[in-house]
Design an enzyme around this catalytic site. Sequence first.
Site, short mmCIF file in Angstrom:
data_model
loop_
_atom_site.label_atom_id
_atom_site.label_comp_id
_atom_site.label_asym_id
_atom_site.label_seq_id
_atom_site.Cartn_x
_atom_site.Cartn_y
_atom_site.Cartn_z
N LYS A 173 0.95 -1.09 -0.15
CA LYS A 173 0.08 0.18 0.20
C LYS A 173 0.34 1.82 0.50
CE LYS A 173 -4.06 1.38 0.14
NZ LYS A 173 -3.83 2.79 -0.91
N LYS B 2 4.25 2.28 8.39
CA LYS B 2 3.38 2.62 8.64
C LYS B 2 2.12 1.96 8.88
CE LYS B 2 3.15 6.72 6.77
NZ LYS B 2 2.54 8.11 5.60
N LYS C 179 5.25 1.79 -2.86
CA LYS C 179 5.40 2.99 -3.66
C LYS C 179 5.18 3.84 -5.05
CE LYS C 179 4.75 7.81 -1.39
NZ LYS C 179 3.39 7.73 -0.41
N THR D 202 -6.18 12.39 7.67
CA THR D 202 -4.23 12.62 8.49
C THR D 202 -4.45 13.60 9.44
OG1 THR D 202 -3.68 11.89 6.10
CG2 THR D 202 -2.36 13.10 7.19
N ASN E 131 -3.90 20.26 3.22
CA ASN E 131 -4.92 19.09 3.66
C ASN E 131 -4.93 19.04 5.71
OD1 ASN E 131 -5.37 16.34 4.41
ND2 ASN E 131 -7.01 16.45 2.98
N SER F 47 -7.89 4.99 3.95
CA SER F 47 -7.58 4.93 2.69
C SER F 47 -7.95 2.99 2.82
CB SER F 47 -6.24 4.61 1.95
OG SER F 47 -5.84 5.48 1.21
P1 NAD Z 1 -0.65 20.30 0.43
O1 NAD Z 1 -0.60 19.83 -0.70
O2 NAD Z 1 -2.20 19.98 1.03
O3 NAD Z 1 -0.32 20.95 1.76
C1 NAD Z 1 0.93 21.62 2.00
C2 NAD Z 1 1.54 22.90 2.40
O4 NAD Z 1 1.91 23.32 2.66
C3 NAD Z 1 0.31 24.04 1.53
O5 NAD Z 1 -0.18 24.73 2.26
C4 NAD Z 1 1.62 24.54 0.99
O6 NAD Z 1 1.86 26.22 1.07
C5 NAD Z 1 2.87 24.41 2.70
N1 NAD Z 1 3.98 24.35 1.88
C6 NAD Z 1 4.78 24.26 1.31
N2 NAD Z 1 6.00 23.89 1.44
C7 NAD Z 1 6.07 25.32 2.80
C8 NAD Z 1 7.60 25.14 3.07
N3 NAD Z 1 8.63 25.55 2.11
N4 NAD Z 1 7.21 25.59 4.57
C9 NAD Z 1 5.92 26.13 4.78
N5 NAD Z 1 4.80 25.31 3.95
C10 NAD Z 1 4.95 24.92 2.88
O7 NAD Z 1 -0.34 18.73 1.68
P2 NAD Z 1 -0.82 17.73 2.11
O8 NAD Z 1 -1.74 16.68 1.66
O9 NAD Z 1 -1.36 18.40 3.76
O10 NAD Z 1 0.79 17.36 3.27
C11 NAD Z 1 1.47 17.60 4.31
C12 NAD Z 1 2.38 16.91 4.40
O11 NAD Z 1 1.79 15.66 4.93
C13 NAD Z 1 3.00 16.05 3.04
O12 NAD Z 1 4.67 15.81 4.11
C14 NAD Z 1 2.74 15.02 3.16
O13 NAD Z 1 3.50 13.38 2.90
C15 NAD Z 1 2.26 14.50 4.70
N6 NAD Z 1 1.30 13.36 4.35
C16 NAD Z 1 0.11 14.25 3.71
C17 NAD Z 1 -1.06 13.01 4.09
C18 NAD Z 1 -3.15 13.11 3.81
O14 NAD Z 1 -3.58 12.57 3.54
N7 NAD Z 1 -2.86 14.39 2.70
C19 NAD Z 1 -0.97 11.29 4.64
C20 NAD Z 1 -0.11 11.25 5.05
C21 NAD Z 1 1.27 12.63 4.76
#
Ligand code: NAD
Length: 471
Positions: A110, A134, A146, A230, A261, A398
């Site tokens: 996954k 995880k 992945k 998340t 998100n 998921s």
């Molecule tokens: P997203 O794209 O919705 O949001 C990312 C945010 O980070 C945005 O607000 C962006 O402007 C900001 N950002 C980008 N560069 C930046 C910087 N240099 N400094 C500060 N902020 C910055 O992404 P997401 O889905 O919220 O994912 C964020 C993190 O969470 C990632 O590391 C992702 O791998 C992890 N994650 C997300 C999920 C999920 O379901 N969305 C699940 C597991 C892990």
Amino acid sequence: MSKESARETKAASEVDAVKDSAATPETAKPASSGAAAISGTSTNGDMFEDALRRLDTAAPYAKIDPEILETMRFAKSILQVSIPVRMDDGSLRIFQGYRVRYDDTRGPAKGGIRYHPDVNLSEVKALAFWMACKCAVVNIPFGGGKGGIIVDPHELSRAELERLSRGFIQRIAPFIGPDVDVPAPDVYTTPTIMAWMMDEYSNIVRKRTPAVITGKPIAVGGSLGRDDATGRGAYYCIKELQARRRWRPNSVRVAVQGFGNAGQHVARLLHNDGYRIVAVSDSRGGIYSRHAFDVPSLIKEKMNSGRLRPVYCEGDNCEEVEADRITNQQLLELDVDLLLPSALENQITRENADRIKAATIVELANGPTTTEADAILQKKGTLVVPDILANAGGVTVSYFEWVQNRAGLYWKEEEVHKRLHEIMSREFNIVYEFAEQHDIDMRTAAYAVALGRIGSAHQSTGTQEYFMGGR
Ligand code: NAD
């Protein structure tokens, strides 16, 4: 709306307090002083080598057979594909993609598919290894995988992106499937891309197969509650900490790096409970107010304008409130109680770890803390709830999506929340107590719990000891 703001707000569309406790937010102590300090030896930036260091640190506590440990050093299979795509101007471009199945002993692999110009095999292997850990740490019946394509999707038209996504599935279709390997979205891949991929796979196998991929739009088999899963999963971890450490939410100051998100949803849920969200940031920088922000107003403004602005809204009327503009670096180093890195990897490093003042860090982003920084934080007594636990709410829902697709029976959102709460709280406490018992940090404990579970699955078909007449 700009592409970036559209992406940031795309999923904004992804909880009980111990309010009678008298304590101010305790200066959190780590679950331990960290007997398992991680060495600061460099891996020359190789992400996979770095990931394996977590394995080495946790292995002594996982008590797994050495041959299983050796097996865990290698991905089960690695597929590299080239995808020819006819571009809108008639030219042909060949893109490179990968799919890694790291371990599938506990269930089908996954893990998401990433579209990014920096995708490389070491990164995909590391991410696949993390996914195996995880899924094991929250005890869902999946292994780890992945995928990724080396591409900047912002340079492609929608039609080109669709051809690329379908082309990738044509290449990897023999290697994925609901019982084999189940992809999902990751950086720069969206529910629409998942719908194209599911559709392409269904055409190839000549039957509708929603369970081949998760993170789909609701209309084609996505799960309710995936959007905020998340942030909500991390929120449930924080609620367990609150109960254990007798926090009073209205005296806990929180800084959230990244307002996409993950960041928006955790901030919203904490704000609802009275936590003081004093700083948030996005890629353009951050805002800080010692009085705390009205998070729903910030989200509304971000959704409407794509910008992070310090506002307070009544209905549609939003007015700017007093706040300081800060950089992302300044946000990390603020005098707050709880820091939630929710943006990118490698944010807390050996350069700034010493200046981090938050007593507790809950990692919503993947890999926000480097191994060198980990060692510094441990010495300082910072409690870090590691990414493989704190952001596992996403993969957990998921898993719920996959279950619902297979059963053909769909759950109400409350059902999803209830099941997610149950899993996150239970597994958080298992990891927390493991850390306390062994006097180690929570990251090492999370990896040890995960490796123990992966090891048991391997063990069930026998190790050398078994074949030589032992147990
Ligand atoms: P997203 O794209 O919705 O949001 C990312 C945010 O980070 C945005 O607000 C962006 O402007 C900001 N950002 C980008 N560069 C930046 C910087 N240099 N400094 C500060 N902020 C910055 O992404 P997401 O889905 O919220 O994912 C964020 C993190 O969470 C990632 O590391 C992702 O791998 C992890 N994650 C997300 C999920 C999920 O379901 N969305 C699940 C597991 C892990």
